[in-house]
Design an enzyme around this catalytic site. Structure first.
Site, mmCIF file in Angstrom:
data_model
loop_
_atom_site.group_PDB
_atom_site.id
_atom_site.type_symbol
_atom_site.label_atom_id
_atom_site.label_comp_id
_atom_site.label_asym_id
_atom_site.label_seq_id
_atom_site.Cartn_x
_atom_site.Cartn_y
_atom_site.Cartn_z
ATOM 1 N N ASP A 9 15.690 -1.875 -9.278
ATOM 2 C CA ASP A 9 14.602 -0.897 -9.133
ATOM 3 C C ASP A 9 15.193 0.502 -9.306
ATOM 4 O OD1 ASP A 9 11.634 -0.861 -7.321
ATOM 5 O OD2 ASP A 9 12.694 0.989 -7.804
ATOM 6 N N ASP A 104 9.308 0.429 -13.328
ATOM 7 C CA ASP A 104 10.701 0.751 -12.975
ATOM 8 C C ASP A 104 11.438 -0.355 -12.226
ATOM 9 O OD1 ASP A 104 9.634 0.921 -10.374
ATOM 10 O OD2 ASP A 104 11.002 2.568 -9.850
ATOM 11 N N GLU A 105 10.898 -1.567 -12.257
ATOM 12 C CA GLU A 105 11.635 -2.643 -11.594
ATOM 13 C C GLU A 105 11.508 -3.943 -12.363
ATOM 14 O OE1 GLU A 105 10.052 -4.144 -7.792
ATOM 15 O OE2 GLU A 105 8.336 -2.837 -8.110
HETATM 16 P P1 TTP Z 1 8.516 2.893 -6.610
HETATM 17 O O1 TTP Z 1 9.660 2.137 -7.208
HETATM 18 O O2 TTP Z 1 7.771 2.259 -5.492
HETATM 19 O O3 TTP Z 1 9.007 4.294 -6.062
HETATM 20 P P2 TTP Z 1 10.110 5.270 -6.615
HETATM 21 O O4 TTP Z 1 10.799 4.714 -7.813
HETATM 22 O O5 TTP Z 1 9.505 6.629 -6.778
HETATM 23 O O6 TTP Z 1 11.119 5.339 -5.380
HETATM 24 P P3 TTP Z 1 12.144 4.235 -4.867
HETATM 25 O O7 TTP Z 1 12.022 3.051 -5.745
HETATM 26 O O8 TTP Z 1 13.489 4.883 -4.945
HETATM 27 O O9 TTP Z 1 11.733 3.985 -3.464
HETATM 28 O O10 TTP Z 1 7.463 3.229 -7.725
HETATM 29 C C1 TTP Z 1 7.864 3.556 -9.059
HETATM 30 C C2 TTP Z 1 7.005 4.664 -9.595
HETATM 31 O O11 TTP Z 1 5.640 4.266 -9.549
HETATM 32 C C3 TTP Z 1 7.095 5.939 -8.796
HETATM 33 O O12 TTP Z 1 8.191 6.753 -9.214
HETATM 34 C C4 TTP Z 1 5.762 6.565 -9.068
HETATM 35 C C5 TTP Z 1 4.815 5.417 -9.281
HETATM 36 N N1 TTP Z 1 4.039 5.228 -8.042
HETATM 37 C C6 TTP Z 1 2.780 5.849 -7.941
HETATM 38 O O13 TTP Z 1 2.326 6.476 -8.900
HETATM 39 N N2 TTP Z 1 2.091 5.725 -6.784
HETATM 40 C C7 TTP Z 1 2.560 5.045 -5.706
HETATM 41 O O14 TTP Z 1 1.900 4.964 -4.655
HETATM 42 C C8 TTP Z 1 3.864 4.413 -5.810
HETATM 43 C C9 TTP Z 1 4.414 3.644 -4.640
HETATM 44 C C10 TTP Z 1 4.549 4.531 -6.989
HETATM 45 MG MG MG Z 2 11.605 2.709 -7.839
#
Ligand code: TTP
Ligand code: MG
Length: 397
Positions: A9, A104-105
């Site tokens: 991720d 992103d994962e």
């Molecule tokens: P995530 O992987 O949940 O969050 P992140 O990459 O910003 O942070 P981390 O993984 O380090 O905890 O989500 C990936 C992307 O998806 C995030 O950058 C933005 C988008 N997203 C939204 O638009 N709304 C949301 O509520 C979430 C959780 C994510």
């Molecule tokens: Mg992320």
């Protein structure tokens, strides 16, 4: 052989893409979402902003109250899509078994692909290195023998982390964690578990299954397995059927060989019927047995020629079952069949030969009758004596 599954991720994805394009923003509290003067929510917050209590989904106005010095910018989706496509391409260079989840994962099954790198850890470092070099982004990687363990591991090691849970260490790793770290445990489930005095994953794992079923219903059975570090889901590209599987959990654990064989026969019929409905044949046949103590084994064989006839698949599955029962004599609680290595059967089977096409034609004719009149319309010789032997759960082996 234990599987080696990665969950990867990207850290603070939207924010990190913006920072890679404008390095002056690095190391600062930053929020992607939009103008805090307007209505809207935080999509992504840098780890520096999270320090102030800012989280995804929070109103931008609240985020600004918590951290007025943060930089707020609006989302640029085309930038994220482009970065995501490159990220997935990099992952695909390390293993063809990739299952993207959102932008992103992804899960990556790297079983056997770690050898050239020396270890799973070295392979994970190579992935992180390439992602950083080519995209300027950091990734967190969880390594485990199944998806659930890999996923929880990557969540725990963020940001820029790498956490490997060695085979056999799953339960010790999961036991002390709060139960809400288990994906699928939301506020409601957490509350139900709290009423049972359960706050850790280990406590959920040791709860009797009957109690889990009573309080959480069928979804609780899956959660209970996850809490024990048992997760047989395959890494599977979306929209692509790589395997077909069926399994059956018995209402009582059994050592009865005839009963196991008869159930295996039914499961084989079901997966073969699905296989034929997709006009496919299978190269691999696997069986799964879960014993009363939850030890789970799988045994697999590769066929010389792909097949889709009940008889062909059942014969192979039966050999695997006999071998497994000879090796281990413990009551069985679950039996499953999985067929994989699926190939499209593009040519019509010959109509008048007396050779290999015959069983398939017979099966297809029976499939048609069953489709029209229901599954009990025709029974073949190996039909089972007890129809209500358990409950089926459609999952991957
Ligand atoms: P995530 O992987 O949940 O969050 P992140 O990459 O910003 O942070 P981390 O993984 O380090 O905890 O989500 C990936 C992307 O998806 C995030 O950058 C933005 C988008 N997203 C939204 O638009 N709304 C949301 O509520 C979430 C959780 C994510
Ligand atoms: Mg992320």
């Amino acid at each position: 052989m234990a599987r080696c599954i990665f969950h990867i991720d990207l850290d603070a994805f939207f924010v990190s893409v913006e920072q890679a394009l404008d390095p002056g923003l690095k190391g600062k509290p930053m929020i992607v979402g939009g103008d805090p003067e307007r209505r809207g929510v935080v999509a992504s917050a840098s780890y520096e902003a999270r320090y102030f209590g800012i989280q995804a989904g929070m109103a931008l106005s609240r985020a600004r109250c918590l951290c007025p010095q943060a930089t707020f910018i609006r989302a640029h989706f085309s930038r994220y899509k482009e970065a995501s496509a490159k990220f997935m391409e990099i992952l695909g260079d390390f293993s063809p078994h990739i299952e993207p989840l959102g932008l992103d994962e992804a899960y990556l099954d790297v079983t056997g692909y770690e050898e050239p790198y020396g270890s799973p850890r070295q392979l994970a470092l190579a992935i992180k290195g390439r992602v950083f070099k080519e995209l300027g982004l950091t990734a967190s990687v969880g390594i485990g023998t199944c998806k659930i363990v890999a996923k929880i591991a990557s969540d725990l090691c963020k940001p820029d982390g790498l956490l490997e849970i060695a085979p056999g260490e799953e339960q010790a790793f999961l036991n002390p964690l709060p139960v809400d770290k288990l994906p699928g445990v939301g506020k409601k489930t957490e509350q139900t578990l709290k009423e049972l005095d359960i706050t850790t994953i280990g406590e959920l794992a040791s709860l009797p299954l009957d109690m889990v079923k009573k309080r959480l219903g069928t979804p609780g059975i899956v959660l209970h397995s996850y809490a024990r570090g048992i997760d047989d889901r395959e890494v599977q590209a979306p929209g692509e059927t790589k395997s077909i599987s069926q399994e059956l959990t018995f209402t009582r654990d059994t050592l009865d060989r005839n009963f196991l064989e008869a159930n295996l026969h039914i499961l084989c019929q079901e997966v073969c019927q699905e296989l034929r409905s997709q006009n496919k044949s299978a190269k691999c046949v696997a069986i799964k047995l879960r014993y009363a103590d939850f030890e789970t084994i799988t045994r697999q064989v590769t066929l010389n020629n792909a097949g889709n006839a009940n008889r062909v698949i059942f014969t192979e599955a039966l050999k695997l079952l006999h071998k497994a029962l000879t090796q281990q004599r413990k009551p069985v609680r679950l039996i499953g069949v999985r067929i994989s290595g699926l190939l499209v059967t593009d040519k019509q089977l010959p109509m008048f030969d007396s050779g290999t096409g015959k069983p398939e034609r017979l099966d297809k004719a029976i499939d048609k009758i069953r489709k029209k009149y229901g599954p009990v319309a025709i029974k073949t010789g190996n039909g089972i004596s007890s129809e209500s032997s358990g409950e089926t759960l459609n999952t991957n082996l």
